[in-house]
Design a protein around this motif. Sequence first.
Motif, PDB file in Angstrom:
ATOM      1  N   LYS A 154     -38.105  -0.525 -52.573  1.00 38.85           N
ATOM      2  CA  LYS A 154     -39.276  -0.085 -52.421  1.00 38.85           C
ATOM      3  C   LYS A 154     -40.197  -0.004 -53.495  1.00 38.85           C
ATOM      4  O   LYS A 154     -41.378   0.268 -53.304  1.00 38.85           O
ATOM      5  N   THR A 155     -39.668   0.060 -54.702  1.00 42.76           N
ATOM      6  CA  THR A 155     -40.485  -0.163 -56.012  1.00 42.76           C
ATOM      7  C   THR A 155     -41.325  -1.396 -55.944  1.00 42.76           C
ATOM      8  O   THR A 155     -42.374  -1.329 -56.667  1.00 42.76           O
ATOM      9  N   LEU A 156     -40.843  -2.591 -55.403  1.00 44.39           N
ATOM     10  CA  LEU A 156     -41.420  -3.723 -55.489  1.00 44.39           C
ATOM     11  C   LEU A 156     -42.621  -3.751 -54.675  1.00 44.39           C
ATOM     12  O   LEU A 156     -43.770  -4.361 -54.747  1.00 44.39           O
ATOM     13  N   ASN A 161     -32.731   6.229 -40.920  1.00 42.66           N
ATOM     14  CA  ASN A 161     -32.451   6.874 -42.378  1.00 42.66           C
ATOM     15  C   ASN A 161     -32.839   6.433 -43.442  1.00 42.66           C
ATOM     16  O   ASN A 161     -32.764   6.716 -44.702  1.00 42.66           O
ATOM     17  N   GLY A 162     -33.365   5.014 -43.489  1.00 42.05           N
ATOM     18  CA  GLY A 162     -34.169   4.534 -44.535  1.00 42.05           C
ATOM     19  C   GLY A 162     -33.140   3.591 -45.268  1.00 42.05           C
ATOM     20  O   GLY A 162     -33.565   2.529 -46.063  1.00 42.05           O
ATOM     21  N   LEU A 163     -32.114   3.341 -44.626  1.00 41.02           N
ATOM     22  CA  LEU A 163     -31.005   2.427 -45.393  1.00 41.02           C
ATOM     23  C   LEU A 163     -30.949   1.292 -44.389  1.00 41.02           C
ATOM     24  O   LEU A 163     -31.049   1.330 -43.283  1.00 41.02           O
ATOM     25  N   VAL A 196     -27.348  -1.147 -47.747  1.00 38.58           N
ATOM     26  CA  VAL A 196     -28.447  -1.499 -48.704  1.00 38.58           C
ATOM     27  C   VAL A 196     -29.052  -0.256 -48.823  1.00 38.58           C
ATOM     28  O   VAL A 196     -29.870   0.361 -47.705  1.00 38.58           O
ATOM     29  N   ASN A 197     -29.379   0.390 -50.295  1.00 41.50           N
ATOM     30  CA  ASN A 197     -30.061   1.412 -50.455  1.00 41.50           C
ATOM     31  C   ASN A 197     -31.396   1.123 -50.648  1.00 41.50           C
ATOM     32  O   ASN A 197     -31.807  -0.050 -50.339  1.00 41.50           O
ATOM     33  N   ALA A 201     -25.219  -0.292 -51.562  1.00 40.55           N
ATOM     34  CA  ALA A 201     -25.231   1.114 -51.810  1.00 40.55           C
ATOM     35  C   ALA A 201     -23.972   1.712 -52.318  1.00 40.55           C
ATOM     36  O   ALA A 201     -23.919   2.554 -53.183  1.00 40.55           O
ATOM     37  N   ASN A 202     -22.724   1.012 -51.988  1.00 40.82           N
ATOM     38  CA  ASN A 202     -21.687   1.423 -52.640  1.00 40.82           C
ATOM     39  C   ASN A 202     -21.213   0.480 -53.780  1.00 40.82           C
ATOM     40  O   ASN A 202     -21.279  -0.626 -53.712  1.00 40.82           O
TER      41      ASN A 202
END
Length: 223
Positions: free
Chosen positions: A65-67, A144-146, A179-180, A186-187
């Motif tokens: 999301k930062t990109l 949930n966004g993931l 994936v977060n 994510a893990n």
Amino acid sequence: MNHFEAEGRTQAGRTRCKSCWWRFGFWIIIVAGTIILIVWINLRPKGSDIPKCSIEYLYVPALNKTLNSRLNTTLNFMVRLDNPNSEQGIYYDDVHLSFSSVTYVFIANYTVPRFYQGRKKKAKKWGQVVPLNNQTVLEAVLPNGLASFRINLKTQVRYKNSFWKTRRFGVDVGAEVGVNGDGFKANKKGIRMKKFDSSSSSLLRSYFPVCVLMHLLVLFTIC
């Protein structure tokens, strides 16, 4: 002793002789079957001998999301294969990886060329796949966004002992990877790939020699 008594005794002797030879031949079959069963059990890999496969790294730039860019939908990954055997090396055929969403929508394939792995060695295989349809990667994002992906691994292996190689054994495992919001797995720990399906046909093939030997023993008892 008349002619008929002598002929009867001769016939009885022949019958006993045939019975002895039949029983002797049957015991040869039992012994040979037992030897084959013992060899089969010893050569067949146990669960602890099978390569341990895990997903150690996964990065999807489009989900970072930062990109703020959804154009780069490549999947960058690293799979680790561990040989747990202290007395056997492993020859891998081509290792086939398939990527999909958790709803089994196909994303991409990747092939790791065949290789040899020494005793108690670990192999790290890095790679990058480009999806056939960029939208399939974006659609893997959950409410949930993931995001969640499924990675399957298939190959065949042969075990190298001191003097010979075994026949080929199939390896078919998989794992779901979350994936977060940064696009990374994510893990933080490696995700172990496991076998999901253990069909009745594979179990039948596994215990076929035992079934054959048991049927022979039952037949001998009846006779």
